[in-house]
Each structure stands twice: as structure tokens, then as C-alpha cells.
Scaffold this motif. Sequence first.
Motif, short mmCIF file in Angstrom:
data_model
loop_
_atom_site.label_atom_id
_atom_site.label_comp_id
_atom_site.label_asym_id
_atom_site.label_seq_id
_atom_site.Cartn_x
_atom_site.Cartn_y
_atom_site.Cartn_z
N GLU A 1 4.33 -0.32 6.77
CA GLU A 1 5.59 -0.08 6.88
C GLU A 1 6.45 -0.20 5.42
OE1 GLU A 1 9.30 -2.19 9.22
OE2 GLU A 1 7.41 -2.02 10.31
N MET A 4 5.49 2.54 2.99
CA MET A 4 5.87 3.87 3.31
C MET A 4 7.58 4.13 3.00
SD MET A 4 3.66 5.52 4.44
CE MET A 4 4.22 6.86 5.30
N LYS A 5 8.28 2.83 3.29
CA LYS A 5 9.70 2.55 2.84
C LYS A 5 10.01 2.53 1.20
CE LYS A 5 11.50 -0.31 6.65
NZ LYS A 5 11.78 -1.49 6.95
N LYS A 10 0.72 7.98 1.93
CA LYS A 10 -0.28 7.44 2.89
C LYS A 10 -0.63 6.00 2.66
CE LYS A 10 -3.39 11.44 2.99
NZ LYS A 10 -4.86 11.98 2.80
#
Length: 81
Positions: A1, A4-5, A10
Motif C-alpha cells: 500500500e 503504491m502511494k 508493481k
Amino acid sequence: EKAMKCGAVKVFIEDLKEDFVVNYVYEAVKANAIYESRYLLGTSLARPCITKRQIEIAQKEGAKYVAHGATGKGNDQVRFE
């Protein structure tokens, strides 16, 4: 998480415990790898295990560059790939 932020496309999260114990910890114990006759070298042993897998993934993904870093927070560092 968190990755991705930060803009990751990936994220790979893998359980490397078996590889770590079999190929690093056992060897360190056999070599009596203790720092200052007191501390086990867990963190320094983990780095090559993580790096080995990171490079394997990078090659599979066709990456041209890899990076690994940490933000200093004492011994409890937050690591990112």
C-alpha cells in the motif's frame, strides 16, 4: 500500500524466511558470526538475502536499475524497494 502511494507500478511481497534461515542463518551459526561477542548479525545477514531476490525479480521484470534504501529510524528502519 505504501509503495503504491509513492508511485510504484508493481509491488512484490514475498516470504523469504526459509531461504534466510537455510542459506544465511545456519551458515552464520556454523561460523559463530557474533558481533563483539554479544550480538547476532540478523540485519546484516538479511540484506544479501533480500538483495538476491530483488535482483532476481529485477531481471525477470527486465529492469535496468534497482534501488534499495531506508529512512533512518534507529534500529527499526522503514525499508523500501
